[in-house]
Design an enzyme around this catalytic site. Structure first.
Site, PDB file in Angstrom:
ATOM      1  N   HIS A   1      -0.182  -0.132 -10.445  1.00 22.78           N
ATOM      2  CA  HIS A   1      -1.333  -0.850  -9.902  1.00 22.78           C
ATOM      3  C   HIS A   1      -1.515  -0.295  -8.496  1.00 22.78           C
ATOM      4  O   HIS A   1      -0.587  -0.336  -7.686  1.00 22.78           O
ATOM      5  CB  HIS A   1      -1.061  -2.360  -9.872  1.00 22.78           C
ATOM      6  CG  HIS A   1      -2.256  -3.183  -9.528  1.00 22.78           C
ATOM      7  ND1 HIS A   1      -2.241  -4.565  -9.552  1.00 22.78           N
ATOM      8  CD2 HIS A   1      -3.519  -2.839  -9.151  1.00 22.78           C
ATOM      9  CE1 HIS A   1      -3.436  -5.039  -9.221  1.00 22.78           C
ATOM     10  NE2 HIS A   1      -4.218  -4.006  -8.957  1.00 22.78           N
ATOM     11  N   LEU A   2      -2.681   0.245  -8.196  1.00 25.75           N
ATOM     12  CA  LEU A   2      -2.895   1.019  -6.976  1.00 25.75           C
ATOM     13  C   LEU A   2      -2.417   0.275  -5.736  1.00 25.75           C
ATOM     14  O   LEU A   2      -2.855  -0.843  -5.454  1.00 25.75           O
ATOM     15  CB  LEU A   2      -4.386   1.355  -6.841  1.00 25.75           C
ATOM     16  CG  LEU A   2      -4.771   2.173  -5.602  1.00 25.75           C
ATOM     17  CD1 LEU A   2      -4.024   3.497  -5.551  1.00 25.75           C
ATOM     18  CD2 LEU A   2      -6.279   2.392  -5.570  1.00 25.75           C
ATOM     19  N   HIS A   3      -1.528   0.918  -4.983  1.00 23.12           N
ATOM     20  CA  HIS A   3      -1.009   0.307  -3.758  1.00 23.12           C
ATOM     21  C   HIS A   3      -0.406   1.365  -2.848  1.00 23.12           C
ATOM     22  O   HIS A   3       0.066   2.409  -3.293  1.00 23.12           O
ATOM     23  CB  HIS A   3       0.048  -0.755  -4.075  1.00 23.12           C
ATOM     24  CG  HIS A   3       1.290  -0.209  -4.706  1.00 23.12           C
ATOM     25  ND1 HIS A   3       1.355   0.214  -6.027  1.00 23.12           N
ATOM     26  CD2 HIS A   3       2.550  -0.014  -4.206  1.00 23.12           C
ATOM     27  CE1 HIS A   3       2.573   0.646  -6.308  1.00 23.12           C
ATOM     28  NE2 HIS A   3       3.320   0.527  -5.219  1.00 23.12           N
ATOM     29  N   PHE A   4      -0.446   1.081  -1.562  1.00 27.22           N
ATOM     30  CA  PHE A   4       0.270   1.831  -0.536  1.00 27.22           C
ATOM     31  C   PHE A   4       1.345   0.902   0.033  1.00 27.22           C
ATOM     32  O   PHE A   4       1.213  -0.323  -0.026  1.00 27.22           O
ATOM     33  CB  PHE A   4      -0.673   2.267   0.585  1.00 27.22           C
ATOM     34  CG  PHE A   4      -1.735   3.233   0.155  1.00 27.22           C
ATOM     35  CD1 PHE A   4      -1.606   4.592   0.398  1.00 27.22           C
ATOM     36  CD2 PHE A   4      -2.890   2.783  -0.483  1.00 27.22           C
ATOM     37  CE1 PHE A   4      -2.599   5.483   0.006  1.00 27.22           C
ATOM     38  CE2 PHE A   4      -3.884   3.668  -0.882  1.00 27.22           C
ATOM     39  CZ  PHE A   4      -3.736   5.021  -0.635  1.00 27.22           C
TER      40      PHE A   4
END
Length: 444
Positions: free
Chosen positions: A241-244
């Site tokens: 799940h897109l994350h930085f």
């Protein structure tokens, strides 16, 4: 006296429990106060609206920002202050501030942390590690399942061009807000997650919009000790799940001190350099006429790696002014049985922080025996070979050229200044860019 991880057993976070919705059902929601449709109607969270800056590259820019008193101090009050609040409320799996940390004596100044419990308490990977691009799977863990108490604030661009802070703002479901949340298995003080457009449920893949948002967060923090990082799938991301990630550590990372050699200056003034005398081969991006120029160049390079199934890590450093792009092959070597049992026994997964020089060690033995030599030996296994790295560079430069409207698709026109290669740079990197994708793919 030996310090140990201090357990904080008070409040149990949604990460730490997996009870069924039926056993915790509450009126108007599932009982977990999550970010899904069952609980989000009518929910409110703090909102920090940042001012879009074209470029931050000197003291004059910083002074201009500081002339007007911000409504809230972004790093000290909003990120670190709220992070400490969640620590007091017991939302973390352990007290990372009790973990022993030291700078390893030697030329590079690698940082070692002893975190004996993290790998046992961290959520296991739930997807294939041989594919960089995989579709989002809502049945597996994702950030919409976290409790709203784990979210520090929404992070969006200001509509009126000025910094604004709203202590309680409705969650605009239609516009899919970006949020900053705690990492309940922290590596360091202030460890948070930036989750772009969380309700869109994007898989872990960088696009232009998401990387620019991460750069704005680095600019807003305005402190070189607060860095952001990104791990692709196959490069030790554990959640699709897109994350930085981001955290605060008041010492320089070894990768930030490594020498570089400039290999290109693009028409938009983005400078691309290559790391020298560092165990992991990588590229460094800086400059640009605008922050978006820098962001677009790096995101085009990341998209190229993703589409060619090349795992990679990204470090956003120096308040967003320098970005390190680090293709890697450690998982591939693991699958092929090419990593020594000695290194495998350390159970260290070299993601962006380890590659940058912050070594999170699981065993007391490894921490006590930490040395420049041992850190270098591990990170050298992460790096692409010189030949393969040259091939990957060709792919990246071709992709950047295709993404630049003002640049023709050749190596010669892509450079505003001539390339000045040092003897340590392979001559093959000066060839006309012809992609040889099959030799650069991860094939497990």
């Amino acid at each position: 006296m030996m310090l140990r991880i201090k357990r904080v057993p008070t409040v149990v976070s949604n990460y730490q429990k997996d009870e069924t919705e039926e056993t915790a059902r509450r009126s108007g929601g599932c009982g977990k106060n999550c970010l899904r449709s069952c609980c989000i109607p009518g929910a409110k969270l703090p909102l920090y609206a940042f001012k879009k800056m074209d470029k931050i590259d000197g003291e004059n820019d910083v002074l201009a920002i500081e002339e007007k008193e911000p409504p809230v101090v972004f790093l000290d009050s909003l990120i670190l202050g709220e992070w400490e609040d969640r620590m007091q409320r017991g939302l973390f799996r352990y007290d990372v501030t009790a973990c022993e940390t030291k700078v390893i004596p030697g030329e590079y100044g690698f940082i070692a942390q002893l975190n004996e419990g993290r790998h046992l308490k961290k959520r296991p990977t739930e997807f294939r590690v041989d594919k960089v691009l995989q579709p989002f799977d809502g049945n597996k863990f994702n950030f919409t399942k976290v409790g709203q108490e784990e979210v520090l604030f929404q992070f969006e661009a200001s509509e009126d061009g000025e910094v604004q802070f709203y202590p309680s703002a409705h969650i605009d479901v239609e516009n899919a807000p970006s949020v900053v949340a705690i990492n309940v298995s922290p590596i360091e003080y202030g460890h948070v997650l930036l989750i772009p457009r969380i309700l869109e449920c994007l898989p872990q893949r960088i696009d232009r919009e998401s990387l620019l948002l991460a750069l704005y967060m680095a600019v807003e923090a305005g402190n070189p000790h607060f860095r952001l990082g990104y791990n692709s799938l196959g490069a030790f991301a554990t959640i699709n799940h897109l994350h930085f990630q981001a955290y605060y550590l008041a010492v320089p990372f070894p990768i930030e001190k490594a020498p570089t050699n400039k290999i290109a200056t693009l028409n938009d003034e983005v400078i691309i350099s290559e790391l020298l005398n560092y165990p992991v081969r990588g590229l460094v991006f800086e400059g640009g006429n605008t922050l978006q120029d820098l962001s677009d160049t790096v995101s085009d390079a990341c998209i190229c790696l993703q589409e060619n199934n090349i795992p990679y890590n990204v470090l956003i450093s120096d308040c967003g002014k320098r970005i390190f792009l680090l293709p890697q092959c450690y998982a591939e070597k693991q699958a092929l049985g090419e990593v020594s049992p000695e290194l495998l026994d350390t159970q260290v997964n070299p993601a962006v922080w380890e590659i940058s020089g912050h070594m999170v060690l699981k065993r007391r033995k490894d921490y006590d025996e930490a040395s420049d030599e041992n850190a270098w030996r591990l990170l050298a296994e992460v790096s692409l070979s010189d030949e393969r790295f040259c091939e990957v560079k060709e792919l990246i430069f071709e992709a950047i050229a295709n993404g630049e409207d003002s640049i023709e698709n050749t190596a010669d026109t892509m450079l505003k200044e001539p390339v000045e290669e040092k003897n340590t740079i392979a001559k093959s990197s000066e060839r006309t860019m012809v992609a040889r994708t099959q030799e650069c793919l991860v094939q497990l």
